[in-house]
Design a protein around this motif. Structure first.
Motif, mmCIF file in Angstrom:
data_model
loop_
_atom_site.group_PDB
_atom_site.id
_atom_site.type_symbol
_atom_site.label_atom_id
_atom_site.label_comp_id
_atom_site.label_asym_id
_atom_site.label_seq_id
_atom_site.Cartn_x
_atom_site.Cartn_y
_atom_site.Cartn_z
ATOM 1 N N ILE A 42 -5.578 5.294 -2.108
ATOM 2 C CA ILE A 42 -4.299 5.355 -2.820
ATOM 3 C C ILE A 42 -4.366 6.408 -3.917
ATOM 4 O O ILE A 42 -3.439 7.207 -4.084
ATOM 5 N N ARG A 43 -5.472 6.455 -4.656
ATOM 6 C CA ARG A 43 -5.616 7.426 -5.739
ATOM 7 C C ARG A 43 -5.607 8.860 -5.227
ATOM 8 O O ARG A 43 -5.118 9.774 -5.905
ATOM 9 N N PHE A 55 -8.809 1.253 -3.600
ATOM 10 C CA PHE A 55 -8.198 2.172 -4.554
ATOM 11 C C PHE A 55 -8.321 3.651 -4.175
ATOM 12 O O PHE A 55 -7.341 4.396 -4.290
ATOM 13 N N SER A 95 -2.006 -0.830 -9.599
ATOM 14 C CA SER A 95 -2.732 -0.753 -8.329
ATOM 15 C C SER A 95 -3.841 -1.805 -8.258
ATOM 16 O O SER A 95 -3.940 -2.559 -7.283
ATOM 17 N N LYS A 138 0.828 -1.206 0.000
ATOM 18 C CA LYS A 138 0.000 0.000 0.000
ATOM 19 C C LYS A 138 0.864 1.259 0.000
ATOM 20 O O LYS A 138 0.570 2.223 -0.722
ATOM 21 N N LEU A 171 2.500 1.711 -3.497
ATOM 22 C CA LEU A 171 1.524 2.191 -4.484
ATOM 23 C C LEU A 171 1.172 3.656 -4.229
ATOM 24 O O LEU A 171 0.964 4.426 -5.167
ATOM 25 N N SER A 172 1.115 4.056 -2.961
ATOM 26 C CA SER A 172 0.799 5.447 -2.620
ATOM 27 C C SER A 172 1.908 6.382 -3.086
ATOM 28 O O SER A 172 1.641 7.465 -3.627
#
Length: 417
Positions: free
Chosen positions: A133-134, A130, A119, A6, A9-10
């Motif tokens: 993170i987005r 999602f 992702s 996580k 991806l962030s």
């Protein structure tokens, strides 16, 4: 999805949009003041976004989905992008600058789909996993804008540093991408057609008369949208706003706020009203810009910026949900690809082509324009689109039941939420 994945991806999402926001917002000002271009050339430069959006599906469909892992392609594209951005920062004139930005946008636009793909492949419940993170992507864009405003690069005439900053961030993301979770190709042994790549299967959705109205309105509303992308920053700097790029970042702050509030509005307004309010917000935003100034009507300039949340979320996000609902499982991906190609490809391409010459026609001196008349033009276009939509859109399907569109029969369905 564990915490380590996580976090990675962030960071990826933050850098992805920090890079874009670091140079794109102030591009018009840089070209007009540093390279002494015309407004038409500014439009041509922004047009590279549409070219990149049209080319992007081919890179994803023919390369990422077939031959190489997504995280490796992401890394290579961003390393190439870092070189191009750095070289663009030292281009002495528009003729030398343009090839760099054109190739860069062809390289960058596919990465928007790649970061989403990387992702989603790590998630078991994307609808919940999602968004947190987005949202780091929007935060990256905001931080980029605040940084430019805080450092005063617009005022000091040092906007070449925006490209160098973006280049460094691009290099970091390029190298970091090779540490991201493995995302191998998913269609290695399957045939990929041009129809698949462009999402043309979703053209059957246009049998639905109301969806056809929405589709045409989506393409048309992107024409005035191009005026905002092209010339808001030059306009704000020209009228004397200090730290304009930082002030513009409040548009993304409002985007975050309205994204959180969308479920509340969706239940109470329904899709037609949501879409209509989004288009009406475009009209009002440009009217605010037309009548705003740095003195008594300063609030209009700020209001026009802050309305970005309504402009974007109410129309584009609602439209994506509407498209997803009508398409059903079979055409979900194709439908989203099709509407993206039509808006960011075709609609904004038209807008970028016409906005520059229009602004040039209202030039009153060196770096001076009659912005009142300039902004009334996109306001008028958005107003016409709004009236067209209100008169012809009749869809009232209850999206809560998630109905599937019968693509074999054209229907005029209704939408009640």
């Amino acid at each position: 999805m564990n915490l380590n994945v996580k976090l990675r991806l962030s960071v990826m999402m933050f850098l992805e949009f920090f890079i874009w926001g670091a140079w794109f917002v102030t591009l018009g000002t840089y070209l007009l003041t540093n390279l002494k271009t015309s407004a038409t050339e500014v439009g041509v430069a922004f047009l590279t976004q549409s070219i990149g959006a049209i080319v992007a599906p081919f890179i994803i469909g023919l390369i990422a989905d077939k031959f190489f892992s997504a995280q490796k392609i992401l890394g290579v594209l961003h390393i190439i992008g870092a070189i191009l951005l750095w070289m663009a920062s030292s281009a002495p004139n528009f003729a030398a600058f343009y090839p760099y930005v054109l190739i860069y946008m062809i390289v960058y636009m596919p990465t928007l789909a790649l970061v989403n793909s990387i992702s989603f492949r790590q998630m078991t419940n994307p609808s919940k996993e999602f968004p947190p993170i987005r949202v780091l992507g929007t935060l990256g864009w905001i931080i980029a804008g605040f940084t430019i405003g805080w450092l005063g690069w617009e005022k000091n005439g040092t906007l070449d540093l925006t490209f160098k900053t973006a280049a460094v961030a691009s290099l970091i993301l390029g190298l970091f991408s090779f540490t991201l979770p493995k995302t191998p190709p998913v269609k290695k042994d399957s045939a990929t057609t041009i129809s698949d790549i462009l999402g043309l299967d979703a053209i059957k959705l246009l049998k639905n008369r109301s969806y056809l109205v929405f589709f045409l309105a989506s393409v048309a509303i992107c024409i005035p949208l191009a005026f905002y992308y092209n010339f808001t920053n030059p306009f704000l700097n020209e009228v004397g706003m200090q730290g304009a790029a930082g002030k513009q970042a409040f548009g993304q702050v409002s985007e975050l706020l309205f994204m959180v509030l969308m479920p509340f509005f969706f239940v109470r307004l329904g899709v037609k009203k949501m879409l209509a309010f989004g288009m009406a917000a475009w009209v009002l935003r440009y009217v605010f810009f037309a009548y705003g100034n740095i003195d008594s009507n300063y609030w209009m300039l700020i209001a026009g910026i802050v309305m970005h949340g309504i402009c974007y979320d109410f129309f584009f996000v609602t439209g994506q949900i509407y498209t997803d609902n009508l398409a059903g499982e079979r055409f979900k991906s194709a439908a989203q690809g099709f509407i993206t190609l039509a808006t960011y490809g075709v609609g904004m391409l038209i807008g970028f082509l016409i906005s520059g010459p229009i602004v040039d026609s209202y030039k009153t001196g060196d770096n001076a324009h009659n912005w009142f008349h300039v902004w009334l033009i996109p306001a008028g276009i958005a107003g016409v689109v709004l009236v067209f939509f209100l008169l012809l859109f009749r869809d009232r399907t209850n999206m809560a039941t998630n109905p599937k569109l019968d693509l074999d029969e054209p229907k005029d369905m209704t939408l009640e939420v």
